[in-house]
Design a protein around this motif. Sequence first.
Motif, PDB file in Angstrom:
ATOM      1  N   LYS A  37      -1.482  -2.651   5.016  1.00 16.29           N
ATOM      2  CA  LYS A  37      -0.840  -3.279   6.187  1.00 16.29           C
ATOM      3  C   LYS A  37      -1.320  -4.707   6.355  1.00 16.29           C
ATOM      4  N   GLU A  38      -2.636  -4.896   6.337  1.00 19.83           N
ATOM      5  CA  GLU A  38      -3.212  -6.229   6.579  1.00 19.83           C
ATOM      6  C   GLU A  38      -2.720  -7.274   5.578  1.00 19.83           C
ATOM      7  N   LYS A  39      -2.543  -6.836   4.331  1.00 16.68           N
ATOM      8  CA  LYS A  39      -2.224  -7.808   3.267  1.00 16.68           C
ATOM      9  C   LYS A  39      -0.755  -7.771   2.862  1.00 16.68           C
ATOM     10  N   ASN A  40       0.054  -6.997   3.546  1.00  7.77           N
ATOM     11  CA  ASN A  40       1.450  -6.779   3.136  1.00  7.77           C
ATOM     12  C   ASN A  40       1.497  -6.475   1.631  1.00  7.77           C
ATOM     13  N   ALA A  41       0.739  -5.426   1.275  1.00  9.38           N
ATOM     14  CA  ALA A  41       0.653  -5.021  -0.139  1.00  9.38           C
ATOM     15  C   ALA A  41       1.416  -3.716  -0.337  1.00  9.38           C
ATOM     16  N   THR A  73      10.666  -5.442  -4.554  1.00  9.00           N
ATOM     17  CA  THR A  73       9.747  -5.429  -3.405  1.00  9.00           C
ATOM     18  C   THR A  73       9.682  -6.777  -2.685  1.00  9.00           C
ATOM     19  N   ASP A  74       9.487  -6.728  -1.345  1.00 10.67           N
ATOM     20  CA  ASP A  74       9.268  -7.990  -0.633  1.00 10.67           C
ATOM     21  C   ASP A  74       7.806  -8.102  -0.164  1.00 10.67           C
ATOM     22  N   VAL A  79       0.081  -3.846  -5.863  1.00  9.88           N
ATOM     23  CA  VAL A  79      -1.091  -3.186  -6.439  1.00  9.88           C
ATOM     24  C   VAL A  79      -0.548  -2.129  -7.376  1.00  9.88           C
ATOM     25  N   PHE A  80      -0.905  -2.241  -8.651  1.00 17.76           N
ATOM     26  CA  PHE A  80      -0.318  -1.356  -9.645  1.00 17.76           C
ATOM     27  C   PHE A  80      -1.329  -0.335 -10.122  1.00 17.76           C
TER      28      PHE A  80
END
Length: 337
Positions: A37-41, A73-74, A79-80
């Motif tokens: 959430k914090e990093k829009n990841a 993705t937007d 993170v893969f």
Amino acid sequence: MDINISEARSKVNARGFLDIEVDPTLDLFREIERLKKEKNAVLLAHYYQEPDIQDVADYIGDSLGLAQQAAKTDADIIVFAGVHFMAETAKILNPHKKVLLPDLKAGCSLADSAPAALFKQFKAKHPDHIVISYINCTAEIKALSDIICTSGNAKQIIESVPADQPIIFAPDKNLGGYLNKITGRNMVLWNGACMVHEIFSLEKIKKLKVRHPHAKLIAHPECEEAILREAEFIGSTTQLLKFAVQDDAKEYIVATETGILHQMQQDAPTKTFIPAPPDNSCACNDCPHMKLNTLEKLYLCMEYETPEITMEEELRVAALKPIERMLEISRKAGLIG
Ligand code: 13P
Ligand code: SF4
């Protein structure tokens, strides 16, 4: 926690990951959700990842699904949770996004089996051929290819090429042989293979079938021909999962990496899934590359935003073209939205 972060950062390329201790009292599931959430990841995971990683992912899929998610993705950070060629594909599609991989050393024996310099020489010997490469290859091999495919779309990709156009297929000879059989083509095959799918034991599978006479053998097309000949269904990981859920049998012998059994068991809790035994003393078949990623490494890479995938722009642009062709053909064939 060891706070010598800068020293650990300087060793990331050599070590593969940020080698610092994680506070054992941390709730890593909560931390990873917070970081997303914090990093829009967005957290993309392959089915061969350990169950904890699959459970915390935003999307779990096969290589085609993962490439499609990466393309649309937007999120600011991808993170893969998979292996290097998968994260690299995400970076090729998203040059302006940060792409993180929990452990840079999570490679792939199949990708390693096609070194670019040798492949270039091989390609030069077949000047009339176009190159279709399985997505399990390096960016350098992608850049030498005309179209990329995955096990989920390979048949349609090959059939999109005029029948009189000769084709080189790389790097997986087992998948290539299977595709020659089902499409009636005579593609020239690079001699590569996956260490995980090559070691299933037909003899042990046959013995298992005696003990479980109603179990269906389902297999990934990276398996050797002898296994594929016995299989009642062949497909990518997503296709195997869908088949296992929709089919009416109660027991399955699954000839692919064992990580997929986690989703099979979740999506079809009343069915029994038996990992196909390999030709060694283990009962199941883990990919040592996929399993290098752990929940701790995943948390660390998100918290400190390293290791990151980087790439020369010239290479990225060259590797992008055949991936875009794959996505376009897959869209036209109705395989992706
Ligand atoms: P798929 O999930 O696309 O079937 O690929 C399997 C595999 O071996 C990935 O490394
Ligand atoms: Fe590569 Fe095989 Fe592991 Fe997939 S299972 S990542 S093809 S070594």
